[in-house]
Design a protein around this motif. Structure first.
Motif, short mmCIF file in Angstrom:
data_model
loop_
_atom_site.label_atom_id
_atom_site.label_comp_id
_atom_site.label_asym_id
_atom_site.label_seq_id
_atom_site.Cartn_x
_atom_site.Cartn_y
_atom_site.Cartn_z
N SER A 40 0.84 -1.21 0.00
CA SER A 40 0.00 0.00 0.00
C SER A 40 0.87 1.25 0.00
O SER A 40 1.51 1.57 1.01
N PRO A 41 0.89 2.00 -1.11
CA PRO A 41 1.64 3.26 -1.14
C PRO A 41 1.13 4.25 -0.07
O PRO A 41 1.91 5.02 0.48
N THR A 42 -0.15 4.20 0.25
CA THR A 42 -0.71 5.09 1.26
C THR A 42 -0.10 4.79 2.63
O THR A 42 0.30 5.70 3.36
N ARG A 43 -0.01 3.52 2.99
CA ARG A 43 0.58 3.14 4.28
C ARG A 43 2.05 3.52 4.34
O ARG A 43 2.54 4.00 5.35
N ALA A 45 3.49 5.96 2.64
CA ALA A 45 3.56 7.43 2.72
C ALA A 45 3.30 7.90 4.15
O ALA A 45 3.94 8.83 4.64
N ARG A 46 2.35 7.25 4.84
CA ARG A 46 2.07 7.62 6.23
C ARG A 46 3.27 7.32 7.13
O ARG A 46 3.57 8.09 8.05
N THR A 49 5.79 10.07 6.52
CA THR A 49 5.35 11.29 7.20
C THR A 49 5.63 11.20 8.70
O THR A 49 6.10 12.16 9.32
#
Length: 81
Positions: A40-43, A45-46, A49
């Protein structure tokens, strides 16, 4: 971005489990690390961050002299860090 592979015996063929195809060759640790984010690119990225928001920041207070500032969240890192 190329990921350096230190030892040919620890390389893995990275797979896209949804599509059933190969993505490329990674070292064992990188492949396992990416797997923890469940592709998951979203995970990922989080997580990036989070790491950027919890590291100490360098603030230039005089040419060649930096002050370490405490971690701050929700604010982008300073351009000097």
């Amino acid at each position: 971005m190329a990921i350096p592979i230190r030892n040919i015996w620890t390389t893995i063929i990275a797979r896209d489990h949804r599509a059933g195809s190969s993505r490329g060759i990674l070292c064992f640790n990188c492949n396992g690390g990416l797997g923890q984010f469940r592709d998951s690119p979203t995970r990922l990225a989080r997580a990036i961050t989070y790491l950027r928001g919890t590291t100490w920041q360098r603030a230039l207070i005089h040419p060649g002299v930096y002050q370490m500032c405490s971690p701050t969240r929700g604010r982008p890192p300073s351009p000097h860090s």
